[in-house]
Design a protein around this motif. Structure first.
Motif, PDB file in Angstrom:
ATOM      1  N   LEU A  29      84.854  -0.672 -23.126  1.00  0.00           N
ATOM      2  CA  LEU A  29      85.543  -1.455 -22.097  1.00  0.00           C
ATOM      3  C   LEU A  29      86.844  -2.062 -22.646  1.00  0.00           C
ATOM      4  O   LEU A  29      87.876  -2.071 -21.967  1.00  0.00           O
ATOM      5  CB  LEU A  29      84.629  -2.549 -21.544  1.00  0.00           C
ATOM      6  N   LYS A  30      86.795  -2.538 -23.893  1.00  0.00           N
ATOM      7  CA  LYS A  30      87.988  -3.117 -24.523  1.00  0.00           C
ATOM      8  C   LYS A  30      89.070  -2.044 -24.687  1.00  0.00           C
ATOM      9  O   LYS A  30      90.244  -2.283 -24.397  1.00  0.00           O
ATOM     10  CB  LYS A  30      87.618  -3.722 -25.884  1.00  0.00           C
ATOM     11  N   LYS A  31      88.672  -0.843 -25.137  1.00  0.00           N
ATOM     12  CA  LYS A  31      89.632   0.250 -25.319  1.00  0.00           C
ATOM     13  C   LYS A  31      90.259   0.660 -23.981  1.00  0.00           C
ATOM     14  O   LYS A  31      91.456   0.936 -23.901  1.00  0.00           O
ATOM     15  CB  LYS A  31      88.969   1.470 -25.966  1.00  0.00           C
ATOM     16  N   ALA A  32      89.459   0.680 -22.919  1.00  0.00           N
ATOM     17  CA  ALA A  32      89.991   1.027 -21.598  1.00  0.00           C
ATOM     18  C   ALA A  32      91.024  -0.007 -21.157  1.00  0.00           C
ATOM     19  O   ALA A  32      92.090   0.348 -20.636  1.00  0.00           O
ATOM     20  CB  ALA A  32      88.849   1.118 -20.587  1.00  0.00           C
ATOM     21  N   PHE A  33      90.710  -1.270 -21.369  1.00  0.00           N
ATOM     22  CA  PHE A  33      91.643  -2.342 -21.018  1.00  0.00           C
ATOM     23  C   PHE A  33      92.937  -2.203 -21.817  1.00  0.00           C
ATOM     24  O   PHE A  33      94.043  -2.271 -21.272  1.00  0.00           O
ATOM     25  CB  PHE A  33      90.987  -3.702 -21.280  1.00  0.00           C
ATOM     26  N   GLU A  34      92.818  -1.990 -23.122  1.00  0.00           N
ATOM     27  CA  GLU A  34      93.986  -1.858 -23.980  1.00  0.00           C
ATOM     28  C   GLU A  34      94.848  -0.667 -23.575  1.00  0.00           C
ATOM     29  O   GLU A  34      96.078  -0.752 -23.541  1.00  0.00           O
ATOM     30  CB  GLU A  34      93.559  -1.720 -25.447  1.00  0.00           C
ATOM     31  N   LEU A  35      94.210   0.460 -23.242  1.00  0.00           N
ATOM     32  CA  LEU A  35      94.940   1.648 -22.831  1.00  0.00           C
ATOM     33  C   LEU A  35      95.724   1.388 -21.547  1.00  0.00           C
ATOM     34  O   LEU A  35      96.883   1.793 -21.425  1.00  0.00           O
ATOM     35  CB  LEU A  35      93.969   2.819 -22.623  1.00  0.00           C
ATOM     36  N   SER A  36      95.117   0.659 -20.624  1.00  0.00           N
ATOM     37  CA  SER A  36      95.809   0.375 -19.363  1.00  0.00           C
ATOM     38  C   SER A  36      97.016  -0.534 -19.593  1.00  0.00           C
ATOM     39  O   SER A  36      98.058  -0.353 -18.961  1.00  0.00           O
ATOM     40  CB  SER A  36      94.853  -0.255 -18.356  1.00  0.00           C
ATOM     41  N   ILE A  37      96.909  -1.500 -20.517  1.00  0.00           N
ATOM     42  CA  ILE A  37      98.006  -2.434 -20.787  1.00  0.00           C
ATOM     43  C   ILE A  37      99.102  -1.761 -21.624  1.00  0.00           C
ATOM     44  O   ILE A  37     100.276  -1.763 -21.253  1.00  0.00           O
ATOM     45  CB  ILE A  37      97.502  -3.697 -21.520  1.00  0.00           C
ATOM     46  N   LEU A  38      98.724  -1.170 -22.738  1.00  0.00           N
ATOM     47  CA  LEU A  38      99.701  -0.604 -23.666  1.00  0.00           C
ATOM     48  C   LEU A  38     100.469   0.581 -23.093  1.00  0.00           C
ATOM     49  O   LEU A  38     101.661   0.730 -23.334  1.00  0.00           O
ATOM     50  CB  LEU A  38      99.015  -0.184 -24.971  1.00  0.00           C
TER      51      LEU A  38
END
Length: 163
Positions: A29-38
């Motif tokens: 979930l953290k990686k998905a969030f980071e991918l969407s932001i970055l």
């Protein structure tokens, strides 16, 4: 110092499996969030646990992202009422086909066909069902005989009364 390589196989211990699931789920979930932001990506993530609980992350509206995905891969839009009706009838047809197959197999078993695949338990149950059926047929036959005998008796008695 690097991490050791993890052998990918099912974790047998339920407690360890649950702990690993929670940690890896949170990491994913953290990686998905980071991918969407970055990367300014539209991300939708669904996770279903073995107990059936659902976890999700969507950088935008989940329904919109799923609809976009369905369009991209050529699947019909599930929000379309016509699609829902078609899907309903498809599932209804599939269920009826399964019911027909089950009933046809049962009819074959009752007529003594295709019983080689049945186990001892199924054969005993089939035998009980057939015994009950035979008893019902015999009972009905006896009822017919008694009714027929009564009709003959009444008609005979009626003839004697008229004489």
């Amino acid at each position: 110092m690097g991490r050791g390589k993890v052998e990918l196989k099912r974790i047998e211990n339920p407690t360890n499996r649950q702990v690993t699931f929670s940690k890896r789920r949170n990491g994913l979930l953290k990686k998905a969030f980071e991918l969407s932001i970055l990367c300014d990506a539209e991300v939708a993530l669904l996770i279903f646990s073995s107990s059936g609980k659902v976890y999700q992350f969507a950088s935008h509206d989940m329904d919109r992202t799923v609809a976009k995905y369905r369009r991209e891969v050529g699947l019909p839009d599930s929000s379309n009422p016509q699609f829902r009706t078609r899907e309903f009838w498809r599932s209804e047809i599939d269920e009826l086909k399964r019911s027909i197959n089950t009933l046809e197999a049962r009819l074959k078993h009752l007529s003594g066909e295709d019983i080689l695949a049945l186990g001892m338990r199924d054969l005993k149950q089939l035998e009980r069902q057939l015994k009950i059926g035979v008893e019902r047929v015999r009972s009905r036959k006896v009822g017919f005989k008694h009714g027929y005998t009564y009709i003959i008796y009444v008609s005979y008695a009626g003839v004697n009364v008229e004489d």
